[in-house]
Design an enzyme around this catalytic site. Structure first.
Site, PDB file in Angstrom:
ATOM      1  N   ASP A 119     -19.847  -7.111  12.226  1.00  0.00           N
ATOM      2  CA  ASP A 119     -19.132  -8.350  12.563  1.00  0.00           C
ATOM      3  C   ASP A 119     -18.192  -8.771  11.438  1.00  0.00           C
ATOM      4  O   ASP A 119     -17.078  -9.238  11.687  1.00  0.00           O
ATOM      5  CB  ASP A 119     -20.133  -9.490  12.830  1.00  0.00           C
ATOM      6  N   ASP A 159     -12.116  -7.584  16.737  1.00  0.00           N
ATOM      7  CA  ASP A 159     -12.667  -6.540  17.604  1.00  0.00           C
ATOM      8  C   ASP A 159     -11.577  -5.964  18.510  1.00  0.00           C
ATOM      9  O   ASP A 159     -11.439  -4.744  18.649  1.00  0.00           O
ATOM     10  CB  ASP A 159     -13.804  -7.165  18.433  1.00  0.00           C
ATOM     11  N   GLU A 218     -14.092 -12.577  14.469  1.00  0.00           N
ATOM     12  CA  GLU A 218     -14.677 -11.309  14.918  1.00  0.00           C
ATOM     13  C   GLU A 218     -14.223 -11.006  16.352  1.00  0.00           C
ATOM     14  O   GLU A 218     -13.899  -9.855  16.677  1.00  0.00           O
ATOM     15  CB  GLU A 218     -16.207 -11.406  14.852  1.00  0.00           C
ATOM     16  N   GLU A 267     -15.063  -6.596  11.438  1.00  0.00           N
ATOM     17  CA  GLU A 267     -14.132  -6.988  12.503  1.00  0.00           C
ATOM     18  C   GLU A 267     -13.486  -8.344  12.196  1.00  0.00           C
ATOM     19  O   GLU A 267     -12.294  -8.541  12.461  1.00  0.00           O
ATOM     20  CB  GLU A 267     -14.851  -7.031  13.850  1.00  0.00           C
TER      21      GLU A 267
END
Lengths: 229, 229
Positions: free
Chosen positions: B120, B51, B47, B123
């Site tokens: 989450d 991101d 994640e 990502e």
């Protein structure tokens, strides 16, 4: 501006295809406002892009370098690397402060040395490299200018390999870790220190650096790397 | 898990080389904590990486799509696209909610539908695609799943081409902009609307969509594109 193009090529082996992008990266909005007839573009759009490019490259580096670290620890280290004081220092290392086109008002107020402004210029330059030559060229620049420096003295508070090594070795209880200065060499302005780090009665790693502290960090980093193997 | 691998290949034409990464993306920390003997890795490191990958791809898209926009406007739009409500909706569109491995406690508390958790996972999946297949594969997935949707009705509040067109046309004073419904076709569950946008006494663009609002947005987008030429 021709001089800047050549200097960038000499310092970073980056030869811009579209030199306008390079000039845009070094153009502050205050300069654009004072020269409206030139219809210039300031560096803020490039900064928007460069900020994201820098973030992904540093994230990728941390992800691969610290393969046992949890997300929170990587996030904290990333925030220390990608922050205004750090990026403005890198901008100065690259002499970007002397390349910026500033408005007179901003210049008189000391804008050329303002950390926020230098940080934006650094990110805008990364955005320009990314647009002109792609993500691998941006990664190469970031490696050359930032990553190599992270291990040196100035960033030892950020890349704290000594603490990492301690955490790694003390997973299963207290361990005595010793840093031993093996050698100190060279003239005052170019000293070279040799350090080894010992634990469990054996040498875990060795390192050299321009200061004792830097050599210790390097020794800890090498120890961490051999532990991974 | 074999089923998920196949479903991902079918839905997104992504065939993972390292299937462990895919499983990691769908593994919540609560599951790892309840199955310590399996020594699994939760999705938080992925994640962290995903991101940043998502941020740079969306930034790149906005930079190239809105080439006259200023940094502040791009930053605001990016924040609306890359935010928890938006990403958790995309995660559900992709059926990621049904793929997550959750601990029983988290499951009982309704974690599977929790926006932060879904965000989450989305990502982390992008992080896994990036690691397994590179940035272009991640960009392809984001294009397929996010960018195409941004023009549809659900995201018209985010990608507001009508407002952009108005701003563009009214640079030099007020202009009368009209959206005219040309046609409405198809059965109730699959309607098709045809709209044209007029200004300065001529047609500026045309658009189709599943709702009048969507068709108007599309017409405005097409008008903006022809203005750029």
């Amino acid at each position: 501006m021709e001089k800047i193009v050549k200097q960038i090529a000499a310092d970073f082996s980056i030869v811009f295809r579209n030199e306008k992008l390079l000039h845009e990266a070094f153009t502050h909005s205050s300069y654009v406002n004072e020269h409206r007839h030139l219809a210039l573009q300031d560096n803020e759009r490039l900064e928007f892009l460069g900020d994201a490019v820098l973030e992904v490259i540093i994230s990728d580096y941390l992800f691969h370098t610290y393969d046992t670290w949890h997300e929170g620890k990587m996030t904290r280290l990333r925030a220390q690397i990608v922050c205004e004081p750090s990026l403005s220092a890198f901008a100065k290392d690259c002499h970007f402060d002397s390349y910026i086109r500033l408005g007179k008002g901003e210049e008189n107020m000391g804008g050329r040395q303002r950390p926020a402004l230098l940080c934006d210029v650094f990110e805008a330059f990364i955005g320009a490299v990314y647009l002109d030559q792609g993500i691998e060229a941006a990664r190469k620049f970031i490696n050359q200018v930032m990553i190599t420096k992270l291990n040196e003295d100035a960033f030892s508070h950020v890349m704290d390999y000594k603490t990492s090594l301690q955490e790694e070795l003390q997973k299963n209880g207290d361990v005595d870790i010793q840093y031993i200065l093996l050698n100190e060499d060279g003239p005052a302005h170019a000293k070279q220190f040799d350090v080894e780090v010992r634990a469990f009665g054996k040498v875990m790693g060795q390192g050299q650096g321009p200061s004792k502290k830097a050599a210790e960090q390097k020794a800890a980093q090498n120890a961490l790397e051999s532990l991974k193997k």
